[in-house]
Scaffold this motif. Structure first.
Motif, PDB file in Angstrom:
ATOM      1  N   GLY A 124     -30.217 -12.459  27.267  1.00  0.00           N
ATOM      2  CA  GLY A 124     -31.487 -11.752  27.144  1.00  0.00           C
ATOM      3  C   GLY A 124     -31.326 -10.324  27.623  1.00  0.00           C
ATOM      4  O   GLY A 124     -30.290  -9.947  28.159  1.00  0.00           O
TER       5      GLY A 124
ATOM      6  N   LEU B 270     -35.467 -20.429  33.213  1.00  0.00           N
ATOM      7  CA  LEU B 270     -34.986 -21.135  32.024  1.00  0.00           C
ATOM      8  C   LEU B 270     -33.927 -22.164  32.422  1.00  0.00           C
ATOM      9  O   LEU B 270     -33.969 -23.314  31.988  1.00  0.00           O
ATOM     10  CB  LEU B 270     -34.406 -20.135  31.021  1.00  0.00           C
TER      11      LEU B 270
ATOM     12  N   ALA C 133     -27.126 -18.592  27.679  1.00  0.00           N
ATOM     13  CA  ALA C 133     -28.317 -17.849  27.274  1.00  0.00           C
ATOM     14  C   ALA C 133     -28.078 -16.358  27.477  1.00  0.00           C
ATOM     15  O   ALA C 133     -27.369 -15.953  28.394  1.00  0.00           O
ATOM     16  CB  ALA C 133     -29.529 -18.306  28.077  1.00  0.00           C
TER      17      ALA C 133
ATOM     18  N   LEU D 148     -25.442 -16.869  32.001  1.00  0.00           N
ATOM     19  CA  LEU D 148     -26.530 -15.968  31.622  1.00  0.00           C
ATOM     20  C   LEU D 148     -25.916 -14.601  31.345  1.00  0.00           C
ATOM     21  O   LEU D 148     -25.235 -14.039  32.208  1.00  0.00           O
ATOM     22  CB  LEU D 148     -27.570 -15.853  32.741  1.00  0.00           C
TER      23      LEU D 148
ATOM     24  N   TYR E 202     -38.745 -15.090  28.624  1.00  0.00           N
ATOM     25  CA  TYR E 202     -38.324 -15.722  29.879  1.00  0.00           C
ATOM     26  C   TYR E 202     -38.170 -17.233  29.772  1.00  0.00           C
ATOM     27  O   TYR E 202     -38.159 -17.938  30.776  1.00  0.00           O
ATOM     28  CB  TYR E 202     -39.241 -15.304  31.045  1.00  0.00           C
TER      29      TYR E 202
ATOM     30  N   GLY F 266     -33.736 -15.083  33.969  1.00  0.00           N
ATOM     31  CA  GLY F 266     -33.318 -16.250  33.195  1.00  0.00           C
ATOM     32  C   GLY F 266     -33.191 -17.513  34.036  1.00  0.00           C
ATOM     33  O   GLY F 266     -33.024 -18.608  33.500  1.00  0.00           O
TER      34      GLY F 266
ATOM     35  N   PRO G  41     -31.462 -10.770  32.865  1.00  0.00           N
ATOM     36  CA  PRO G  41     -31.374 -12.206  32.621  1.00  0.00           C
ATOM     37  C   PRO G  41     -30.794 -13.028  33.776  1.00  0.00           C
ATOM     38  O   PRO G  41     -31.133 -14.203  33.907  1.00  0.00           O
ATOM     39  CB  PRO G  41     -30.493 -12.304  31.382  1.00  0.00           C
TER      40      PRO G  41
ATOM     41  N   ILE H  88     -32.905 -15.764  25.463  1.00  0.00           N
ATOM     42  CA  ILE H  88     -34.028 -15.824  26.389  1.00  0.00           C
ATOM     43  C   ILE H  88     -35.186 -15.078  25.734  1.00  0.00           C
ATOM     44  O   ILE H  88     -35.138 -13.866  25.583  1.00  0.00           O
ATOM     45  CB  ILE H  88     -33.670 -15.202  27.759  1.00  0.00           C
TER      46      ILE H  88
END
Length: 179
Positions: free
Chosen positions: A120, A131, A118, A151, A81, A128, A124, A78
Protein backbone atom coordinates in the motif's frame (compact mmCIF):
# COMPACT_ATOMS: atom_id res chain seq x y z
CA UNK A 1 5.46 -28.67 -2.09
CA UNK A 2 2.71 -26.89 -3.99
CA UNK A 3 2.22 -23.19 -3.38
CA UNK A 4 -1.02 -21.33 -4.04
CA UNK A 5 -0.89 -17.58 -4.44
CA UNK A 6 -4.30 -15.94 -4.22
CA UNK A 7 -4.14 -12.51 -5.82
CA UNK A 8 -6.76 -10.05 -4.58
CA UNK A 9 -5.88 -7.06 -6.74
CA UNK A 10 -7.91 -5.68 -9.61
CA UNK A 11 -4.71 -4.22 -11.11
CA UNK A 12 -2.66 -6.55 -13.30
CA UNK A 13 1.04 -6.64 -12.36
CA UNK A 14 0.48 -4.27 -9.45
CA UNK A 15 2.85 -3.82 -6.53
CA UNK A 16 1.40 -6.66 -4.48
CA UNK A 17 1.72 -9.07 -7.38
CA UNK A 18 5.30 -7.98 -8.11
CA UNK A 19 6.24 -8.53 -4.47
CA UNK A 20 4.51 -11.92 -4.30
CA UNK A 21 6.13 -13.03 -7.55
CA UNK A 22 9.53 -12.15 -6.09
CA UNK A 23 8.71 -14.33 -3.06
CA UNK A 24 7.86 -17.38 -5.19
CA UNK A 25 10.38 -16.92 -8.00
CA UNK A 26 11.76 -20.22 -9.27
CA UNK A 27 9.10 -22.39 -7.63
CA UNK A 28 6.10 -24.35 -8.83
CA UNK A 29 3.16 -22.10 -8.05
CA UNK A 30 -0.59 -22.27 -8.65
CA UNK A 31 -1.77 -18.70 -9.26
CA UNK A 32 -5.35 -17.67 -8.59
CA UNK A 33 -6.42 -14.21 -9.72
CA UNK A 34 -9.67 -13.33 -7.97
CA UNK A 35 -10.30 -10.54 -10.48
CA UNK A 36 -10.60 -13.17 -13.21
CA UNK A 37 -13.00 -15.40 -11.26
CA UNK A 38 -16.71 -14.95 -10.88
CA UNK A 39 -17.23 -15.19 -7.11
CA UNK A 40 -20.60 -14.01 -5.93
CA UNK A 41 -21.38 -13.09 -2.34
CA UNK A 42 -23.24 -15.74 -0.41
CA UNK A 43 -26.45 -14.82 1.35
CA UNK A 44 -25.83 -15.43 5.05
CA UNK A 45 -28.17 -18.21 6.07
CA UNK A 46 -26.12 -19.67 8.91
CA UNK A 47 -29.02 -19.41 11.33
CA UNK A 48 -31.84 -20.66 9.12
CA UNK A 49 -33.27 -24.15 8.83
CA UNK A 50 -32.48 -24.29 5.11
CA UNK A 51 -28.86 -23.17 5.49
CA UNK A 52 -26.85 -21.64 2.69
CA UNK A 53 -28.16 -21.83 -0.85
CA UNK A 54 -25.90 -23.17 -3.59
CA UNK A 55 -24.20 -20.35 -5.46
CA UNK A 56 -23.50 -20.88 -9.16
CA UNK A 57 -20.10 -19.30 -9.70
CA UNK A 58 -16.37 -20.15 -9.83
CA UNK A 59 -15.77 -20.34 -6.08
CA UNK A 60 -16.10 -24.10 -5.54
CA UNK A 61 -13.68 -24.97 -8.33
CA UNK A 62 -11.23 -22.34 -7.10
CA UNK A 63 -11.32 -23.53 -3.48
CA UNK A 64 -10.93 -27.17 -4.57
CA UNK A 65 -7.68 -26.29 -6.34
CA UNK A 66 -6.43 -24.17 -3.44
CA UNK A 67 -7.10 -26.95 -0.94
CA UNK A 68 -4.73 -29.21 -2.89
CA UNK A 69 -1.83 -26.88 -2.09
CA UNK A 70 0.18 -27.12 1.11
CA UNK A 71 1.29 -23.48 1.25
CA UNK A 72 -1.04 -20.56 0.67
CA UNK A 73 -0.03 -16.95 0.13
CA UNK A 74 -2.76 -14.33 0.33
CA UNK A 75 -1.59 -11.37 -1.76
CA UNK A 76 -3.74 -8.26 -1.46
CA UNK A 77 -3.23 -4.58 -1.94
CA UNK A 78 -4.04 -2.47 1.09
CA UNK A 79 -7.25 -0.68 0.13
CA UNK A 80 -8.57 1.80 2.67
CA UNK A 81 -6.43 0.12 5.36
CA UNK A 82 -7.87 -3.34 4.77
CA UNK A 83 -7.83 -6.16 2.26
CA UNK A 84 -9.28 -5.69 -1.20
CA UNK A 85 -12.99 -6.26 -1.74
CA UNK A 86 -12.14 -9.21 -4.00
CA UNK A 87 -10.18 -10.89 -1.20
CA UNK A 88 -12.82 -10.10 1.43
CA UNK A 89 -15.60 -11.56 -0.72
CA UNK A 90 -13.52 -14.71 -1.25
CA UNK A 91 -12.90 -15.12 2.48
CA UNK A 92 -16.53 -14.35 3.32
CA UNK A 93 -17.50 -17.40 1.31
CA UNK A 94 -15.66 -19.56 3.83
CA UNK A 95 -18.72 -19.25 6.10
CA UNK A 96 -20.61 -21.24 3.50
CA UNK A 97 -17.74 -23.67 2.87
CA UNK A 98 -17.53 -24.53 6.57
CA UNK A 99 -21.09 -25.89 6.30
CA UNK A 100 -20.80 -27.46 2.84
CA UNK A 101 -20.82 -31.28 2.85
CA UNK A 102 -18.65 -31.12 -0.29
CA UNK A 103 -15.82 -29.81 1.96
CA UNK A 104 -16.08 -31.78 5.23
CA UNK A 105 -12.41 -31.27 6.07
CA UNK A 106 -12.13 -27.62 4.99
CA UNK A 107 -10.60 -26.43 8.28
CA UNK A 108 -8.07 -29.22 8.40
CA UNK A 109 -6.98 -28.75 4.79
CA UNK A 110 -6.56 -24.99 5.27
CA UNK A 111 -4.15 -25.42 8.18
CA UNK A 112 -0.89 -25.74 6.28
CA UNK A 113 1.62 -22.90 5.87
CA UNK A 114 -0.03 -19.52 5.43
CA UNK A 115 1.52 -16.18 4.49
CA UNK A 116 0.16 -12.72 3.67
CA UNK A 117 1.79 -10.27 1.28
CA UNK A 118 0.31 -6.78 1.06
CA UNK A 119 1.37 -3.48 -0.42
CA UNK A 120 0.00 0.00 0.00
CA UNK A 121 0.99 3.61 -0.31
CA UNK A 122 0.27 5.21 3.06
CA UNK A 123 2.77 3.98 5.66
CA UNK A 124 1.83 0.33 5.17
CA UNK A 125 4.20 -1.04 7.84
CA UNK A 126 2.14 0.84 10.42
CA UNK A 127 -1.28 1.30 8.84
CA UNK A 128 -1.23 -2.21 7.34
CA UNK A 129 -0.93 -3.87 10.74
CA UNK A 130 -4.72 -3.94 11.34
CA UNK A 131 -5.00 -5.86 8.05
CA UNK A 132 -2.45 -8.38 9.30
CA UNK A 133 -4.30 -8.62 12.61
CA UNK A 134 -7.56 -9.25 10.72
CA UNK A 135 -5.92 -12.10 8.79
CA UNK A 136 -4.47 -13.47 12.05
CA UNK A 137 -7.96 -13.53 13.63
CA UNK A 138 -9.43 -15.21 10.55
CA UNK A 139 -6.69 -17.84 10.46
CA UNK A 140 -6.91 -18.36 14.22
CA UNK A 141 -10.67 -18.93 14.02
CA UNK A 142 -10.07 -21.73 11.54
CA UNK A 143 -7.05 -23.14 13.38
CA UNK A 144 -4.79 -22.22 10.48
CA UNK A 145 -1.07 -21.78 11.01
CA UNK A 146 -0.04 -18.19 10.18
CA UNK A 147 3.64 -18.31 9.26
CA UNK A 148 4.33 -14.68 8.42
CA UNK A 149 3.68 -11.60 6.38
CA UNK A 150 5.31 -8.94 4.27
CA UNK A 151 4.09 -5.36 4.11
CA UNK A 152 5.49 -3.32 1.26
CA UNK A 153 5.22 0.31 0.25
CA UNK A 154 4.18 1.19 -3.27
CA UNK A 155 1.46 3.37 -4.70
CA UNK A 156 1.99 3.73 -8.44
CA UNK A 157 2.54 0.52 -10.43
CA UNK A 158 6.14 -0.60 -10.01
CA UNK A 159 6.89 1.55 -6.95
CA UNK A 160 7.44 -1.57 -4.86
CA UNK A 161 10.89 -2.10 -6.39
CA UNK A 162 12.09 0.93 -4.42
CA UNK A 163 11.07 -0.61 -1.09
CA UNK A 164 14.31 -2.39 -0.27
CA UNK A 165 12.97 -3.74 3.04
CA UNK A 166 10.01 -5.43 1.34
CA UNK A 167 12.19 -6.78 -1.47
CA UNK A 168 14.59 -8.22 1.12
CA UNK A 169 11.65 -9.81 2.99
CA UNK A 170 10.36 -11.34 -0.26
CA UNK A 171 13.82 -12.76 -0.98
CA UNK A 172 13.94 -14.20 2.56
CA UNK A 173 10.51 -15.77 2.13
CA UNK A 174 11.68 -17.23 -1.17
CA UNK A 175 14.59 -18.92 0.62
CA UNK A 176 12.26 -20.19 3.37
CA UNK A 177 9.80 -21.64 0.86
CA UNK A 178 12.57 -23.40 -1.05
CA UNK A 179 13.63 -25.35 2.07
Amino acid sequence: MTIAVIYGSSRPRGNTELLAERAVEGMHVERFYLKDARILPAEDKRHTDSGFSKVEDDYSILIQHILMCDTIIFATPIYWYGMSGLMKNFIDRWSQTLRDPQFPDFKKRMSEKIYVIAAGGDMPRVKGLPLIQQFAYIFGFLGMRFDGYILGEGNKPGDIVHDKEAIFAADQLNETLKR
